[in-house]
Enzyme design. Structure first.
Site, short mmCIF file in Angstrom:
data_model
loop_
_atom_site.label_atom_id
_atom_site.label_comp_id
_atom_site.label_asym_id
_atom_site.label_seq_id
_atom_site.Cartn_x
_atom_site.Cartn_y
_atom_site.Cartn_z
N CYS A 1 -5.88 1.33 7.49
CA CYS A 1 -6.42 2.18 6.68
C CYS A 1 -6.58 3.40 7.73
O CYS A 1 -7.00 3.40 8.56
CB CYS A 1 -7.57 1.98 5.82
SG CYS A 1 -7.70 0.52 4.96
N CYS B 1 -2.33 15.32 3.26
CA CYS B 1 -3.47 15.10 2.07
C CYS B 1 -4.44 16.36 2.46
O CYS B 1 -4.51 16.70 3.51
CB CYS B 1 -4.50 13.79 2.60
SG CYS B 1 -5.69 13.68 1.40
N CYS C 1 0.86 -1.10 -0.04
CA CYS C 1 0.17 -0.12 0.08
C CYS C 1 0.93 1.32 -0.06
O CYS C 1 1.83 1.19 0.99
CB CYS C 1 -0.95 -0.17 1.15
SG CYS C 1 -1.92 1.38 1.65
#
Ligand code: SAH
Ligand code: SF4
Length: 353
Positions: free
Chosen positions: A333, A113, A106
């Site tokens: 995640c 972000c 990943c």
């Protein structure tokens, strides 16, 4: 003198580079093969490149765009988190997962972000900068070297919103999928987006063969806008309309991700609405129980996750519950976050060479 970093150059850029250096064109092919297929650790390893040119490369260029600074392994050993240090001192993380005979990586596409989803640790960092193609590629090449085995699957689900760094990401993926490079299968590469619609349209328009995943995460615009602010600009209906068009034109399935946040989007009503919304769309659904971050929120109790899942049973699409791997090392995640050092490019460069 600031050295140029060659990792990330595609064939055309390498051809322009060797031309400028007064070298024959076949040097570009050699450099491409050495960097991406053989994944050389240094210019000196490039044994069929003339000694004189190798010397010049050592003087003026660097091969790597990143360096592994630390590795953390989960207790059960199936997940490792790799911390990369970039030339300017910034850091990003990638997560390596071992499952049967698959090795899935990943990767990150941005330092931080800008989307600021309220349940995601990366979102708290804000956007520091986009990664270069070389920095994206080196996460794969260095992880592969670290693992001692090829990466078989790539998920672009680490730090950052991939489609806000579209050009660099596509350049990196084209190189990673190139048959004279790492030769990753395009269908084993998944790009996940929070729903940046114009870039999704471009992805479809350009006929990109990677798989696309949309982080849906809610069934009403009211809730979605609250947890993913860009929903105001590109709301649920627009995303679903795109999904229908995408599956019709590309003939590919797409994936919807749905992070389950207790008390926010996890009721049976939500499950039923989700079922209605996705009926007729060729897709897969990944339910992701929330992973703890500093942002608060709770995952639903296990039985509630199960009930939500069962409510989707009549959907003619595969639904899976994704219990994230590596939660004990904050590698699940939404758990990736790094400190960005006050820029010390000089020091960082010295440390890398
Ligand atoms: N920026 C892209 C890809 C990175 S995030 C995107 O948002 O799609 C990858 C996935 O992790 C997304 O589906 C996102 O919704 C999910 N996610 C973010 N924070 C999470 C958390 N705390 N727990 C579980 N999943 C999370
Ligand atoms: Fe960015 Fe994805 Fe995290 Fe949202 S979930 S803040 S888009 S990395």
């Amino acid at each position: 003198m600031n050295k140029i970093v060659l990792k990330g150059y595609n064939l055309e850029q390498l051809e322009a580079f060797v031309r400028e250096q007064g070298e024959p064109r076949f040097r570009a092919d050699q450099l491409f093969l050495w960097m991406y297929k053989h994944q050389a650790a240094s210019f000196d390893d490039m044994s069929d490149v003339s000694r004189a040119f190798r010397q010049r490369l050592n003087d003026m260029a660097e091969l790597h765009a990143a360096k592994i600074e630390a590795v953390q392994a989960s207790r059960n050993g199936d997940t490792q988190k790799l911390l990369f240090r970039l030339k300017d001192g910034a850091r990003v993380e990638a997560v390596l997962m071992f499952e049967d005979d698959r090795r899935t990586l990943c990767i990150s596409t941005q330092v931080g972000c800008p989307i600021d989803c309220k349940f995601c640790a990366t979102g708290l960092m804000g956007l520091k900068r986009n990664l270069t193609p070389g920095e994206i590629i080196d996460q794969v090449i260095l992880a592969q070297r670290h693992a001692g085995q090829p990466i078989t699957n790539l998920v672009v689900m680490g730090m950052g919103e991939p489609l806000l760094n579209y050009d660099n990401l596509m350049q990196a993926l084209e190189i990673l999928a190139h048959d004279k490079g790492p030769n990753l299968a395009r269908r084993h590469i998944v790009v996940s987006t929070s729903g940046v619609l114009p870039a999704m349209r471009r992805f479809l328009q350009e006929g990109r063969k990677y798989r696309l995943a949309i982080s849906l995460n809610a069934t009403t615009d009211e809730v979605r806008t609250r947890i993913i602010p860009i929903n105001k600009k590109w709301p649920i209906d627009a995303l679903l309309q795109f999904a229908r068009e995408y599956t019709r034109r590309s003939r590919e399935r797409l994936t919807f991700e749905y992070v389950l946040l207790h008390g926010i989007n996890d009721t049976l009503e939500d499950a039923r609405r989700l079922l209605r919304m996705l009926t007729g769309i060729r897709c897969k659904v990944n339910l992701i129980p929330y992973n703890p971050t500093v942002r608060g929120f709770e995952p639903p109790p296990r039985e509630a996750v199960q009930r939500f899942y069962e409510e989707l049973r009549s959907l003619r699409a595969p639904v899976t519950i994704r219990w994230s791997k590596g939660v004990d090392i904050d590698a699940g995640c939404g758990q990736l976050v790094t400190k960005v050092e006050a820029s010390e490019p000089e020091k960082a460069e010295a440390a890398m060479s």
